[in-house]
Scaffold this active site. Structure first.
Site, PDB file in Angstrom:
ATOM      1  N   CYS A   1       0.925  -1.770  -0.023  1.00 21.87           N
ATOM      2  CA  CYS A   1      -0.030   0.049   0.177  1.00 21.87           C
ATOM      3  C   CYS A   1       1.009   1.231  -0.211  1.00 21.87           C
ATOM      4  CB  CYS A   1      -1.336  -0.208   1.424  1.00 21.87           C
ATOM      5  SG  CYS A   1      -1.605   1.636   0.883  1.00 21.87           S
TER       6      CYS A   1
ATOM      7  N   GLY B   1      -6.365   4.812   2.277  1.00 20.56           N
ATOM      8  CA  GLY B   1      -7.564   4.314   3.072  1.00 20.56           C
ATOM      9  C   GLY B   1      -8.134   3.009   3.317  1.00 20.56           C
TER      10      GLY B   1
ATOM     11  N   CYS C   1      -7.553   7.753 -17.328  1.00 16.98           N
ATOM     12  CA  CYS C   1      -6.941   9.049 -16.956  1.00 16.98           C
ATOM     13  C   CYS C   1      -5.519   8.738 -17.793  1.00 16.98           C
ATOM     14  CB  CYS C   1      -6.709   9.268 -15.745  1.00 16.98           C
ATOM     15  SG  CYS C   1      -6.227   8.759 -14.415  1.00 16.98           S
TER      16      CYS C   1
ATOM     17  N   CYS D   1      -4.222  14.288  -7.043  1.00 18.22           N
ATOM     18  CA  CYS D   1      -3.738  13.309  -7.816  1.00 18.22           C
ATOM     19  C   CYS D   1      -3.411  12.387  -6.031  1.00 18.22           C
ATOM     20  CB  CYS D   1      -2.710  13.003  -8.955  1.00 18.22           C
ATOM     21  SG  CYS D   1      -2.102  11.160  -9.381  1.00 18.22           S
ATOM     22  N   ASP D   2      -3.375  11.409  -6.353  1.00 17.01           N
ATOM     23  CA  ASP D   2      -3.261  10.351  -5.169  1.00 17.01           C
ATOM     24  C   ASP D   2      -2.619   9.578  -5.085  1.00 17.01           C
ATOM     25  OD1 ASP D   2      -4.912   8.132  -6.479  1.00 17.01           O
ATOM     26  OD2 ASP D   2      -5.428   7.405  -5.111  1.00 17.01           O
TER      27      ASP D   2
ATOM     28  N   CYS E   1       8.433   9.042 -26.661  1.00 13.79           N
ATOM     29  CA  CYS E   1       7.464   8.899 -26.304  1.00 13.79           C
ATOM     30  C   CYS E   1       6.366   9.496 -28.247  1.00 13.79           C
ATOM     31  CB  CYS E   1       6.907   9.729 -25.374  1.00 13.79           C
ATOM     32  SG  CYS E   1       6.994   8.553 -23.626  1.00 13.79           S
TER      33      CYS E   1
ATOM     34  N   CYS F   1      -1.358   5.162 -24.714  1.00 12.17           N
ATOM     35  CA  CYS F   1      -0.784   5.199 -23.376  1.00 12.17           C
ATOM     36  C   CYS F   1      -0.405   6.404 -22.773  1.00 12.17           C
ATOM     37  CB  CYS F   1       0.520   4.497 -23.101  1.00 12.17           C
ATOM     38  SG  CYS F   1       2.214   4.748 -23.661  1.00 12.17           S
TER      39      CYS F   1
ATOM     40  N   CYS G   1       0.697   6.423 -16.974  1.00 13.72           N
ATOM     41  CA  CYS G   1       0.770   7.346 -16.179  1.00 13.72           C
ATOM     42  C   CYS G   1       2.047   8.161 -15.130  1.00 13.72           C
ATOM     43  CB  CYS G   1       0.497   6.420 -14.408  1.00 13.72           C
ATOM     44  SG  CYS G   1      -0.073   7.077 -12.741  1.00 13.72           S
TER      45      CYS G   1
END
Length: 375
Positions: A28, A72, A258, A279-280, A320, A329, A333
């Site tokens: 996590c 969480g 995203c 963003c998390d 890229c 892609c 991310c």
């Protein structure tokens, strides 16, 4: 390819319990975020912040008002909290507006009260399940080190009994990356036909891959094998979000994940305190955009930090820009790009895997596109 114009629409990814969780999964990445709020031992969104967030968001102009509840573990707050959520949404929602609620959970705290409420208000859940027990329990553990598979299955059974819609969220790690067929078939045996597969890419403070991090080559092999299984007879039976997203792009020119976008300004993360981040994966002090108790959504959207963060998505390496698969892609991310300290832009850690997968699967996707268009 230039970035698409940002439309101004956005959704919310809400952390009502911050990084608090009843589990202690090895991989996590969010558990450590509790360090951002050392003044509170237990982190819970209070009623004032909750009402302010919902009232002001529903006061903006959106086609769909989308709330994603995540952690969480958001179910730590119990059914009373989510009754407040839907009550406030009903109070502040404009007549005729559409409000969507999604919730990502480890599944172990699901009870009948929660399930009944989620069903009544059409919550769509994402339940973390990494495959059969022997694979799932490698990293998904309780605080005492024991596995969680049986608790997750119990939660899923409760969701099934109430008719709650949910997807299986599979984190692809070193434990299951060589077992795509086993994972896929296990989900089908459980009667789960909505899947999402997420690559696990984490590094320690020195930049060394964590033991559960997969390589690009492994990711490519996993996706190719999964694609073969899916196209062998499950296209109309099983929904795999990773593959559905490619078809949405080919058929409707619509980016539904995203990672396929060219600007990372698609949602806001709202922490339990009302603090807002872009963003998390990037909940960091230097990227805090403001707090909803004192900063409006329009102001948040216009911050230089948010604009700068969004632009990074299309600031990919030159390789890229010359890649045949950039359409699909978009450089991957930002979390998977590891730029050097000197500012040199790096390709995604998973780049080889994406190339391998798209090189193998695109002819099949194009055939499916023609079938969908003719149908």
């Amino acid at each position: 390819m230039p970035s698409k114009k940002h439309t101004g629409t956005f959704s919310l990814l809400v952390k009502p319990a911050s990084a608090d969780c009843n589990l202690s999964c090895d991989y996590c990445f969010y558990l450590e975020k509790s360090r951002l709020y050392p003044e509170d031992r237990v982190h819970r969104m209070d009623d004032t912040v909750l009402e302010k967030m919902i009232a002001t968001y529903l006061g903006t102009r959106q086609k769909v008002y989308s709330f994603g509840w995540q952690g969480g573990e958001p179910t730590l707050l119990g059914s009373d909290f989510f009754r407040k959520v839907t009550s406030l949404q009903e109070r502040y929602g404009k007549p005729g507006s559409v409000v969507s609620n999604g919730l990502q959970t480890n599944g172990t705290l699901i009870d009948n009260d929660l399930a009944e409420h989620f069903k009544t208000y059409h919550f769509l859940l994402g339940v973390s399940l990494d495959g059969p027990q022997a694979l799932h329990d490698v990293y998904r553990k309780k605080r005492d080190g024991s596995g969680t598979y049986r608790d997750v299955i119990r939660g899923i059974e409760i969701l099934n009994s109430h008719g709650v819609e949910y997807n299986a969220l599979v984190l692809v790690t070193k434990a299951n990356v060589a077992k795509p067929v086993q994972v896929y078939r296990h989900l089908k045996e459980l009667g789960i036909f909505y899947h999402q597969y997420i690559p696990c890419v984490e590094f320690d403070e020195s930049g060394k891959p964590e033991p559960w991090t997969i390589t690009g080559e492994e990711w490519g092999m996993f996706l190719r094998s999964l694609f073969r299984q899916w196209t062998a007879g499950d296209v109309e039976r099983v929904s795999i979000r990773n593959f559905d997203a490619v078809l949405q792009l080919l058929v409707h020119n619509r980016e539904v994940m995203c990672t396929m976008g060219r600007n990372c300004r698609q949602y806001f993360v709202v922490e339990y305190s009302g603090d807002v981040y872009p963003c998390d994966f990037f909940v960091e002090p230097k990227l805090k955009l403001g707090n909803i108790m004192g900063t409006g959504w329009e102001e948040l959207k216009k911050t230089k930090e948010y604009a700068r963060f969004g632009r990074k998505k299309s600031e990919w390496p030159g390789e890229c820009g010359r890649c045949a698969y950039l359409l699909y892609c978009a450089g991957d991310c930002l979390k998977h790009r590891r730029n050097r300290d000197d500012g040199t832009k790096q390709e995604s850690w998973l780049c080889d895997g994406w190339k391998s997968f798209y090189g193998y699967s695109l002819p099949g996707f194009h055939r499916l596109r023609e079938v969908l268009k003719s149908g």
